[in-house]
Design a protein around this motif. Structure first.
Motif, PDB file in Angstrom:
ATOM      1  N   LYS A  34     -17.347  -2.383  -2.329  1.00 20.57           N
ATOM      2  CA  LYS A  34     -16.774  -1.434  -1.520  1.00 20.57           C
ATOM      3  C   LYS A  34     -17.133  -0.003  -1.823  1.00 20.57           C
ATOM      4  CE  LYS A  34     -11.941  -0.586   0.037  1.00 20.57           C
ATOM      5  NZ  LYS A  34     -12.322  -0.036   1.433  1.00 20.57           N
ATOM      6  N   LEU A  35     -17.263   0.804  -0.934  1.00 19.34           N
ATOM      7  CA  LEU A  35     -17.690   2.038  -1.391  1.00 19.34           C
ATOM      8  C   LEU A  35     -16.402   3.044  -0.545  1.00 19.34           C
ATOM      9  CD1 LEU A  35     -20.772   4.086  -0.771  1.00 19.34           C
ATOM     10  CD2 LEU A  35     -18.693   4.931   0.181  1.00 19.34           C
ATOM     11  N   SER A  36     -15.879   3.872  -1.245  1.00 21.35           N
ATOM     12  CA  SER A  36     -14.661   4.463  -0.792  1.00 21.35           C
ATOM     13  C   SER A  36     -14.896   6.083  -1.478  1.00 21.35           C
ATOM     14  CB  SER A  36     -13.203   4.082  -1.845  1.00 21.35           C
ATOM     15  OG  SER A  36     -13.158   2.929  -1.525  1.00 21.35           O
ATOM     16  N   VAL A  37     -14.485   7.046  -0.363  1.00 23.67           N
ATOM     17  CA  VAL A  37     -14.564   8.420  -0.689  1.00 23.67           C
ATOM     18  C   VAL A  37     -13.178   8.576  -1.043  1.00 23.67           C
ATOM     19  CG1 VAL A  37     -14.606  10.760   0.039  1.00 23.67           C
ATOM     20  CG2 VAL A  37     -16.400   9.051   1.184  1.00 23.67           C
ATOM     21  N   THR A  38     -13.086   9.102  -2.520  1.00 23.95           N
ATOM     22  CA  THR A  38     -11.518   9.429  -3.119  1.00 23.95           C
ATOM     23  C   THR A  38     -11.235  10.569  -3.375  1.00 23.95           C
ATOM     24  OG1 THR A  38     -13.094   9.258  -5.237  1.00 23.95           O
ATOM     25  CG2 THR A  38     -12.008   7.196  -4.444  1.00 23.95           C
ATOM     26  N   ALA A  39     -11.851  11.626  -3.217  1.00 25.59           N
ATOM     27  CA  ALA A  39     -11.527  12.991  -3.007  1.00 25.59           C
ATOM     28  C   ALA A  39     -12.467  13.930  -2.504  1.00 25.59           C
ATOM     29  CB  ALA A  39     -11.464  13.667  -4.631  1.00 25.59           C
ATOM     30  N   LEU A  40     -11.955  15.146  -1.997  1.00 21.74           N
ATOM     31  CA  LEU A  40     -12.958  16.061  -1.310  1.00 21.74           C
ATOM     32  C   LEU A  40     -12.312  17.423  -1.700  1.00 21.74           C
ATOM     33  CD1 LEU A  40     -12.058  14.583   2.353  1.00 21.74           C
ATOM     34  CD2 LEU A  40     -14.232  14.486   1.092  1.00 21.74           C
ATOM     35  N   HIS A  41     -13.286  18.317  -2.051  1.00 18.86           N
ATOM     36  CA  HIS A  41     -12.692  19.753  -2.430  1.00 18.86           C
ATOM     37  C   HIS A  41     -13.658  20.699  -2.124  1.00 18.86           C
ATOM     38  CE1 HIS A  41     -12.181  23.202  -5.084  1.00 18.86           C
ATOM     39  NE2 HIS A  41     -10.930  22.686  -5.264  1.00 18.86           N
ATOM     40  N   GLY A  42     -13.375  21.797  -1.275  1.00 17.43           N
ATOM     41  CA  GLY A  42     -14.173  22.723  -0.841  1.00 17.43           C
ATOM     42  C   GLY A  42     -13.455  23.898  -0.018  1.00 17.43           C
ATOM     43  N   GLY A  43     -13.791  24.898   0.179  1.00 18.47           N
ATOM     44  CA  GLY A  43     -13.201  25.915   1.092  1.00 18.47           C
ATOM     45  C   GLY A  43     -12.164  26.830   0.266  1.00 18.47           C
ATOM     46  N   GLN A  44     -11.897  27.963   0.854  1.00 26.59           N
ATOM     47  CA  GLN A  44     -10.781  28.803   0.202  1.00 26.59           C
ATOM     48  C   GLN A  44      -9.977  29.225   1.073  1.00 26.59           C
ATOM     49  OE1 GLN A  44     -12.259  31.635  -2.863  1.00 26.59           O
ATOM     50  NE2 GLN A  44     -14.184  30.998  -2.584  1.00 26.59           N
ATOM     51  N   GLY A  45     -10.316  29.488   2.373  1.00 30.79           N
ATOM     52  CA  GLY A  45      -9.245  30.171   3.469  1.00 30.79           C
ATOM     53  C   GLY A  45      -9.865  30.008   4.876  1.00 30.79           C
ATOM     54  N   PHE A  46      -9.185  30.278   5.896  1.00 32.33           N
ATOM     55  CA  PHE A  46      -9.554  30.424   7.037  1.00 32.33           C
ATOM     56  C   PHE A  46     -10.794  31.266   7.472  1.00 32.33           C
ATOM     57  CE2 PHE A  46      -6.176  33.719   7.461  1.00 32.33           C
ATOM     58  CZ  PHE A  46      -6.899  34.480   8.207  1.00 32.33           C
ATOM     59  N   SER A  47     -11.069  32.131   6.716  1.00 33.67           N
ATOM     60  CA  SER A  47     -12.009  33.402   7.201  1.00 33.67           C
ATOM     61  C   SER A  47     -13.273  33.307   6.259  1.00 33.67           C
ATOM     62  CB  SER A  47     -11.381  34.796   6.817  1.00 33.67           C
ATOM     63  OG  SER A  47     -10.938  35.061   5.684  1.00 33.67           O
ATOM     64  N   VAL A  48     -13.278  32.250   5.476  1.00 31.82           N
ATOM     65  CA  VAL A  48     -14.520  32.331   4.552  1.00 31.82           C
ATOM     66  C   VAL A  48     -15.242  30.802   4.763  1.00 31.82           C
ATOM     67  CG1 VAL A  48     -15.468  32.103   2.194  1.00 31.82           C
ATOM     68  CG2 VAL A  48     -13.187  33.645   2.869  1.00 31.82           C
ATOM     69  N   THR A  49     -16.458  31.163   5.314  1.00 25.50           N
ATOM     70  CA  THR A  49     -17.285  29.686   5.488  1.00 25.50           C
ATOM     71  C   THR A  49     -17.784  29.124   3.884  1.00 25.50           C
ATOM     72  OG1 THR A  49     -18.141  30.617   7.544  1.00 25.50           O
ATOM     73  CG2 THR A  49     -19.423  28.664   6.558  1.00 25.50           C
ATOM     74  N   PRO A  50     -17.494  28.092   3.558  1.00 25.18           N
ATOM     75  CA  PRO A  50     -17.720  27.619   2.247  1.00 25.18           C
ATOM     76  C   PRO A  50     -19.462  27.270   2.315  1.00 25.18           C
ATOM     77  CG  PRO A  50     -16.492  25.892   3.295  1.00 25.18           C
ATOM     78  CD  PRO A  50     -16.397  27.070   4.307  1.00 25.18           C
ATOM     79  N   SER A  51     -19.716  27.500   1.303  1.00 27.11           N
ATOM     80  CA  SER A  51     -21.185  27.130   1.032  1.00 27.11           C
ATOM     81  C   SER A  51     -21.395  25.903  -0.067  1.00 27.11           C
ATOM     82  CB  SER A  51     -22.062  28.304   0.043  1.00 27.11           C
ATOM     83  OG  SER A  51     -21.449  28.668  -0.983  1.00 27.11           O
ATOM     84  N   ARG A  52     -20.375  25.525  -0.646  1.00 29.95           N
ATOM     85  CA  ARG A  52     -20.075  24.315  -1.637  1.00 29.95           C
ATOM     86  C   ARG A  52     -19.054  23.484  -1.229  1.00 29.95           C
ATOM     87  NH1 ARG A  52     -21.896  22.818  -6.284  1.00 29.95           N
ATOM     88  NH2 ARG A  52     -20.135  22.198  -8.022  1.00 29.95           N
ATOM     89  N   PHE A  53     -19.300  22.172  -1.398  1.00 30.84           N
ATOM     90  CA  PHE A  53     -18.060  21.142  -1.205  1.00 30.84           C
ATOM     91  C   PHE A  53     -18.611  19.930  -2.241  1.00 30.84           C
ATOM     92  CE2 PHE A  53     -14.644  20.363   1.883  1.00 30.84           C
ATOM     93  CZ  PHE A  53     -14.672  19.273   1.578  1.00 30.84           C
ATOM     94  N   GLU A  54     -17.229  19.480  -2.706  1.00 32.60           N
ATOM     95  CA  GLU A  54     -17.376  18.404  -3.633  1.00 32.60           C
ATOM     96  C   GLU A  54     -16.628  17.060  -3.029  1.00 32.60           C
ATOM     97  OE1 GLU A  54     -15.364  17.659  -7.756  1.00 32.60           O
ATOM     98  OE2 GLU A  54     -16.573  19.223  -7.794  1.00 32.60           O
ATOM     99  N   LEU A  55     -17.453  16.021  -3.039  1.00 28.03           N
ATOM    100  CA  LEU A  55     -16.887  14.712  -2.652  1.00 28.03           C
ATOM    101  C   LEU A  55     -17.188  13.888  -3.930  1.00 28.03           C
ATOM    102  CD1 LEU A  55     -17.702  15.273   0.506  1.00 28.03           C
ATOM    103  CD2 LEU A  55     -18.444  12.802   0.555  1.00 28.03           C
TER     104      LEU A  55
END
Length: 140
Positions: A34-55
Motif C-alpha cells: 500500500k502506498l500512502s502520501v503521509t505529509a505535504l509541505h510547501g508554500g508561504q502565502g497567497f502572493s508567493v509562488t513556491p518553487s519547492r514542495f515536499e511530499l
C-alpha cells in the motif's frame, strides 16, 4: 512553468494511481503493498509562488514487494511527473527508512487484544476495553 504545489498535486495523483500487486497468498502475509502520501509541505502565502514542495510517502512492503520495489514505484511516478511537468531542477527522491514486512499473528499482542475487544461488540460511551492505565493518587 508550473508551480511546485501544482506539480505536487500531480505527483500525488500519479502515486495514488500507481499499480501495486495484490496480496501474495503463498507467503501467508494477508495484505498487499500500500502506498500512502503521509505529509505535504510547501508554500508561504497567497502572493508567493513556491518553487519547492515536499511530499512524504509511506509504502507498506510485503514478502513479495520489498523496499527496492517500493522505491521503483515512487521513482517511476517522479519520472512521469518530470516528463509531464518539467521543472528547472529534476525532482529529488530521498529514501528515509526501510522496514521489512511485519505481521502479527492473531494470538500475538497487540493484535490479540484488538481482536478480543472487537469481538465484544460496539462500545458504549465511556466504555474502554483496551489496556488500563493505572495512576498513583496525587501526592504519593
Amino acid at each position: 512553468m508550473v508551480g511546485a504545489i501544482c506539480r505536487a498535486a500531480h505527483l500525488v495523483r500519479l502515486l495514488d494511481e500507481a499499480q501495486l500487486p495484490g496480496p501474495d497468498t503463498g507467503s501467508g502475509f494477508p495484505l498487499g503493498p500500500k502506498l500512502s502520501v503521509t505529509a505535504l509541505h510547501g508554500g508561504q502565502g497567497f502572493s508567493v509562488t513556491p518553487s519547492r514542495f515536499e511530499l512524504k510517502v509511506d509504502v507498506r512492503t510485503t514478502p513479495s514487494f520489498d523496499a527496492h520495489d517500493a522505491e521503483t514505484v515512487v521513482r517511476k511516478a517522479v519520472a512521469e511527473l518530470d516528463a509531464d511537468l518539467p521543472a528547472a531542477v529534476p525532482t529529488e527522491v530521498v529514501p528515509v527508512a526501510f522496514w521489512p514486512p511485519f505481521h502479527l499473528d492473531e494470538d500475538e499482542q497487540p493484535a490479540a487484544a484488538l481482536l478480543q475487544a472487537a469481538a465484544g461488540g460496539p462500545l458504549r460511551p465511556g466504555e474502554n476495553r483496551g489496556p488500563q492505565q493505572h495512576r498513583q493518587p496525587a501526592g504519593r
